[in-house]
Design an enzyme around this catalytic site. Structure first.
Site, PDB file in Angstrom:
ATOM      1  N   ASN A  42     -24.943  31.645  12.069  1.00  0.00           N
ATOM      2  CA  ASN A  42     -25.304  32.487  10.929  1.00  0.00           C
ATOM      3  C   ASN A  42     -24.121  33.331  10.482  1.00  0.00           C
ATOM      4  O   ASN A  42     -23.132  33.461  11.183  1.00  0.00           O
ATOM      5  CB  ASN A  42     -26.489  33.381  11.290  1.00  0.00           C
ATOM      6  CG  ASN A  42     -27.743  32.575  11.556  1.00  0.00           C
ATOM      7  OD1 ASN A  42     -28.026  31.614  10.849  1.00  0.00           O
ATOM      8  ND2 ASN A  42     -28.488  32.934  12.584  1.00  0.00           N
ATOM      9  N   CYS A  43     -24.265  33.905   9.288  1.00  0.00           N
ATOM     10  CA  CYS A  43     -23.263  34.756   8.678  1.00  0.00           C
ATOM     11  C   CYS A  43     -22.778  35.787   9.687  1.00  0.00           C
ATOM     12  O   CYS A  43     -23.597  36.367  10.397  1.00  0.00           O
ATOM     13  CB  CYS A  43     -23.885  35.457   7.467  1.00  0.00           C
ATOM     14  SG  CYS A  43     -22.748  36.464   6.531  1.00  0.00           S
ATOM     15  N   PRO A  44     -21.494  35.974   9.788  1.00  0.00           N
ATOM     16  CA  PRO A  44     -20.418  35.469   8.930  1.00  0.00           C
ATOM     17  C   PRO A  44     -19.706  34.239   9.482  1.00  0.00           C
ATOM     18  O   PRO A  44     -18.690  33.819   8.948  1.00  0.00           O
ATOM     19  CB  PRO A  44     -19.443  36.652   8.893  1.00  0.00           C
ATOM     20  CG  PRO A  44     -19.527  37.207  10.284  1.00  0.00           C
ATOM     21  CD  PRO A  44     -20.995  37.046  10.680  1.00  0.00           C
TER      22      PRO A  44
END
Length: 84
Positions: A16-18
């Protein structure tokens, strides 16, 4: 299916981000001019995150993005070309 032929593929599924953007930048930096990086992600935010990164990164051109499913899971593919 994209008409772009990927020179390299980066699989960041499950991250997941980032992380998808961080890993995309790292892989992109190692490309030669004209190469196309295919990034495969399961993070829906990667659609806007990678586009935003490519728009601001020197020498990066986002040439295509696709949304689909693999094994019942949403998958997002991004194709980024390094400027010549």
């Amino acid at each position: 299916m994209s008409t772009e032929t990927a020179t390299e593929t980066l699989d960041v599924k499950g991250q997941n981000c980032p992380m998808p953007v961080i890993k995309t930048k790292g892989a992109f930096d190692g490309l030669d001019a004209g190469d196309v990086l295919e990034v495969i992600s399961t993070d829906s935010g990667s659609m806007s995150d990678i586009k935003g990164w490519a728009d601001s990164a020197d020498g990066a051109e986002l040439v295509d993005q696709e949304e689909g499913t693999e094994d019942g899971e949403s998958v997002y593919k991004h194709y980024v070309r390094k400027a010549e």
